[in-house]
Design a protein around this motif. Sequence first.
Motif, PDB file in Angstrom:
ATOM      1  N   LYS A   1      -9.656  -1.833   3.146  1.00  0.00           N
ATOM      2  CA  LYS A   1      -8.665  -0.770   3.276  1.00  0.00           C
ATOM      3  C   LYS A   1      -7.619  -1.166   4.312  1.00  0.00           C
ATOM      4  CE  LYS A   1     -11.801   2.945   1.971  1.00  0.00           C
ATOM      5  NZ  LYS A   1     -12.411   4.243   2.376  1.00  0.00           N
TER       6      LYS A   1
ATOM      7  N   SER B   1      -3.444  -0.591   5.557  1.00  0.00           N
ATOM      8  CA  SER B   1      -2.214   0.191   5.430  1.00  0.00           C
ATOM      9  C   SER B   1      -1.108  -0.684   4.852  1.00  0.00           C
ATOM     10  CB  SER B   1      -1.795   0.732   6.802  1.00  0.00           C
ATOM     11  OG  SER B   1      -1.458  -0.349   7.663  1.00  0.00           O
ATOM     12  N   ARG B   2      -0.043  -0.059   4.480  1.00  0.00           N
ATOM     13  CA  ARG B   2       1.079  -0.818   3.892  1.00  0.00           C
ATOM     14  C   ARG B   2       1.635  -1.838   4.893  1.00  0.00           C
ATOM     15  NH1 ARG B   2       5.911   2.342   1.039  1.00  0.00           N
ATOM     16  NH2 ARG B   2       4.190   2.762  -0.408  1.00  0.00           N
ATOM     17  N   MET B   3       1.742  -1.468   6.166  1.00  0.00           N
ATOM     18  CA  MET B   3       2.256  -2.380   7.189  1.00  0.00           C
ATOM     19  C   MET B   3       1.299  -3.542   7.408  1.00  0.00           C
ATOM     20  SD  MET B   3       4.770  -3.033   9.121  1.00  0.00           S
ATOM     21  CE  MET B   3       5.670  -1.486   9.075  1.00  0.00           C
ATOM     22  N   GLN B   4      -0.047  -3.258   7.431  1.00  0.00           N
ATOM     23  CA  GLN B   4      -1.041  -4.315   7.613  1.00  0.00           C
ATOM     24  C   GLN B   4      -1.055  -5.270   6.424  1.00  0.00           C
ATOM     25  OE1 GLN B   4      -4.522  -1.887   8.198  1.00  0.00           O
ATOM     26  NE2 GLN B   4      -4.334  -1.925  10.463  1.00  0.00           N
ATOM     27  N   LEU B   5      -0.924  -4.724   5.246  1.00  0.00           N
ATOM     28  CA  LEU B   5      -0.891  -5.562   4.053  1.00  0.00           C
ATOM     29  C   LEU B   5       0.337  -6.478   4.056  1.00  0.00           C
ATOM     30  CD1 LEU B   5      -2.050  -6.310   1.283  1.00  0.00           C
ATOM     31  CD2 LEU B   5      -0.704  -4.423   0.295  1.00  0.00           C
ATOM     32  N   LYS B   6       1.457  -5.943   4.455  1.00  0.00           N
ATOM     33  CA  LYS B   6       2.707  -6.727   4.520  1.00  0.00           C
ATOM     34  C   LYS B   6       2.574  -7.869   5.519  1.00  0.00           C
ATOM     35  CE  LYS B   6       7.668  -6.178   5.293  1.00  0.00           C
ATOM     36  NZ  LYS B   6       8.768  -5.240   5.647  1.00  0.00           N
TER      37      LYS B   6
END
Length: 665
Positions: free
Chosen positions: A486, A488-493
């Motif tokens: 899991k 977040s969008r920022m972590q994935l980026k």
Amino acid sequence: MENVSLSKGVFVHKGSYKIGKKKRKVKSPDYINEPWYIAYNETWECIEQATENVRLQMFQQVISNLESFVLKIKATPLDVSSHEIATGILLTGVNVPDHTTLFDTIVSKLDEITSYVAVVWSRNCNNLKSIIEDTVYQLIRQNAANKSELDDAPEVRKSQCTMRVLKNYFADRHDFDDPLVIILPDFESFSTSVLHDFILVLSSYRSTLKFVLIFGVATTLHIVHKSLTYDVTSKLVVQVFYTQTQVKTLANVLESTVFSTKIPFKLIGRAFQLLTDIFLFYDFSVDNFMQNYKICMIQHFYENNTSSLCCQPKDIKERLSELTDENIADIKSLPSIAKYLKASTAVNDENKELSNEKFMKLLEQLLNKFHKFMDQFLIILRCLHCLIDSLPGAPMGKQLREVYTKAVYTNDLTECPEYKECLKLLGFLSKEELLQKLESVLKIVEESYDPEIKKIKTNLNNHVETIREASLSAATTSEIISVEEKLSRMQLKEKLLKMSQQQSRSAYKQAQLDLIDYLDRKVFSVYLIDPSRVTAHEIFCYSDGNQAKHHIRGSLRAAVHTGLSDPQMYLDCDCCKLENDDDIPCTLPDLSIIYKLHLESRKLINMYDWLQAFLTIVDPRAQATEQRDVDPQLQARFTQAVAALQFLGFIKTSRRKTDHVKRLT
């Protein structure tokens, strides 16, 4: 009237008078024993000898081919040989000033094969009659001269020389196996109709005389077919000879002079760029390049005894011992040496000035250090050129002179955009290409005995071995993002960005980057320093491009303006001396007075007013009154000066008003 006998006797007395100019003993100039002239003369002799060797090597191949061509014609009997005229086309390139040297060498070599060589120039051959006269006269006179029969041979006037005279003359004296060589050095300058008729005339005598034609063509082979019609070319058996291009010749000359460690004098900066630009964009003449090179040398050495130290390391001590106190003071005032002395004084906390003895020892060290720097500079520069000469687009050029220009003209070569572009392109070379270039670099550094260069050679050998053994396959490490993780969008980026930046490199790629980094930081950045930043460079290097341009490419219009507005500059007489630039004294030449008056006028100049102003200056007695009846002598002087000014292109007649002239400046 008685017969009176009067006898008059004339007696010849051999006096001491001889017809012709008397030989005068030329007095040697005063500067011939000056240290600066001795250094200049020695250096120029070395340069001249090196250039002559290059020229001989350049001419050797083409002259050897021409000799074989003429020998083959000579070995073929006249009755067996073809009825077509053997013709050699020599493609010399667009380089008129150097042609004379080449053809003089060809003539001297062909004289050893045949006694009959004629060199025919277009300026002497405006029609068929003149070209035949010139050719026949040269062949007959040279035949007699080579056989030492010039005095015994029947006198043949040039106006009497025809093909029939040539045939009859050689019927008794000529060995029919010897060819008659006719050289036309400037083929393009001949009239096509004259060449057409001349070749047809020679062809009609081909059964009795063995001719060989050699055409000097400066442009392309196409010009021969364009100038001559088919009925003429069908009577020629053509063989083409190619000379070395002038760009290649210049590269060889520079290799033996500017890029040679045997020549202490160096051209750097704007001066070197100016000379190469004149060569490439104006005349393609190596001879003119060497003359311009000589002008730069004269500017560097003339009346400058500090330049006497521009010599080989073995002569430094002897030259130092010949310096006077005044010369030592001049050397201390050189910008680079003054800066060095100031820095060394600040470091050592010494306020006292160095004595001459200590300074001489220091100067000897600095001169030897500059020689060592220049040797290393030229070797590393060749290494750089070897690596980048075949890169796509050639950012720094393909010729060594282009790389040299960049190195001596830019303040810091390693900060140059072209240099950085070359390093990037080196990173895209294949393993085979890179190893091939490194082998060539190793051959260059092997020639040096310098310990620092040997250290570079050892390091390069280590890099070569590493690159040779390196694998081309990359060890890939893939990272998988789990679906269950899991983020977040920022972590994935951020994680995707980090994965994209992790490039897997092969062992070869890493070794290649290490090599480029070593060459950049430890070799090129250290040794390819601008020579003008090295102490004592003023003694060895010349870089004043403006001064060189002033003497090589002078401004004619500026010189004319200076001569007319201030004649004392060239006449060097007291009567033409001006207190102010605007003064117009009556002692000036008439042309100068007219010129300065015309500068005060507008676009149209009234001739009557101009004459009155001229009379006011040259005839002070009538300054206040208008002169209607002008002295014819003064009027003639005025007319002559105006005509001269018109000839120089400063004025022209006006169609709008007949009594006015128009200014062109």
